[in-house]
Scaffold this active site. Structure first.
Site: not given
Ligand code: ATP
Ligand code: LTN
Length: 332
Positions: A198, A116, A201
């Site tokens: 992966k 992130k 969303k």
């Protein structure tokens, strides 16, 4: 609520967008399935989503929408406690205490933080770094036995266990040590466009994920566009064929068929047929969820009632643990 001696479950998702097929198959389906056998507590973890910049209005809408998605998928507030994380202040309070029992070196090893912070270079905030501590607080506040999550959360759960064991080592048995509950098939659904990362969303490329609310035609179209390989044989091989293997896992997960049965079913058939079958099976699985979601979004009063009751029930349970912790460290 919760007068029995059943084992306890806690889990949460961030209100960062509409849930994907990955969230559904990796975690949500288990949340629903476990409700009769366990005392379940499910939270919309809105504090966690502050680690990424959001407009206040958007966050307000997304957290109500996520609550409606939980219920549409089958989370039942008559059986389980469903609440908004920020409505129970004990989460933020225990977060601080546990932060003082967590080492920077441990947090430095977290792969989600590394990923992130690479993705949001302009905003590598301290909240992103200490995110696993708040997650540990979520789980440990409720004396949780099991945490149904996808594979990507395994490392966060390990650190929660380490923190709990460290604290218990000093103060006696304060926390139950939680175990992850990860499905055998569907624990890591991959992006349809980049099958080695992966499905997420918050991905900017909408073709990379199936949203819980995508109309059936869009679902089939996204599967038709899914990145595969040029061999044109439907077989499971994660190394050589990550795209097709991901589609096989998805199909297995929604149809209940085994990987072998699927390979046999599509022997001698091309990728075109296979992709359409996967798309149709997924669309069929999501259809009832979408219908219920629309009804729930038109019942705002009901959603607010669920949150009010959920916050009361959760706060009652959380305060027992927090009081104990405060007493142990010398704050009470
Ligand atoms: P974001 O893109 O905002 O980081 P996310 O899609 O990764 O979000 P989370 O809210 O972080 O979703 O995760 C909710 C739950 O869904 C967690 O239990 C997580 O393990 C699970 N999950 C997320 N992505 C997948 C996936 N691709 N496959 C299986 N499970 C997943
Ligand atoms: N970090 C989780 C969301 C989360 C969670 C939790 C999951 C926050 N608190 C407690 C299980 C239990 C994620 O999916 N990104």
């Amino acid at each position: 609520m919760f007068m029995t001696k059943k084992k306890r479950i806690f889990s949460g998702m961030q209100p960062t967008g509409i849930l994907t097929l990955g969230n559904y198959l990796g975690a949500m389906r288990n949340w629903v399935a476990l409700q009769d056998e366990y005392e379940c507590i499910y939270s919309v973890v809105d504090l966690h989503s502050l680690t990424i910049r959001n407009e206040a209005k958007e966050l307000r809408e997304q957290r109500m929408s996520l609550l409606a998605q939980y219920l549409a998928c089958g989370v039942d507030p008559e059986k389980s406690i469903v609440f908004m994380q920020s409505h129970v202040s004990a989460h933020a309070e225990l977060n601080w205490v546990l932060g003082c029992y967590t080492y920077v070196g441990e947090l430095n090893r977290m792969t989600q933080f590394k990923e992130k912070s690479a993705k949001h270079e302009e905003n590598v905030n301290a909240g992103l770094f200490t995110y696993p501590v708040l997650m540990a607080a979520d789980v440990l506040l409720y004396q949780t036995d099991l945490v149904p999550v996808g594979n990507d959360q395994k490392q966060h759960l390990e650190i929660a266990r380490d923190i709990a064991e460290r604290f218990n080592g000093v103060y006696g048995n304060v926390f139950q040590i939680p175990e992850p509950y990860i499905p055998k098939v569907g624990a890591r659904i991959m992006s349809l466009q980049e099958p080695t990362s992966k499905m997420s969303k918050s991905d900017e490329n909408k073709n990379s994920y199936i949203s819980l609310l995508d109309p059936p035609q869009t679902i089939v179209k996204k599967f038709k566009r899914a990145v595969t390989d040029s061999e044109a044989v439907v077989r499971y091989d994660l190394e050589e064929k990550p795209g097709i293997s991901n589609l096989i896992s998805i199909y297995a997960s929604v149809s209940g068929k085994t990987l072998e049965e699927i390979v046999e079913e599509f022997e001698g058939k091309g990728y075109g047929d296979f992709k359409v079958s996967v798309g149709e099976a997924v669309a069929e699985t999501l259809r009832p969820v979408q219908e219920r979601y629309q009804e729930l979004m038109n019942s705002k009063d009901y959603l607010n009632d669920v949150l009010k009751k959920g916050a009361e029930d959760a706060a009652r349970l959380a305060s027992r643990t927090l009081d104990k912790v405060y007493k142990k460290v010398g704050l009470l």
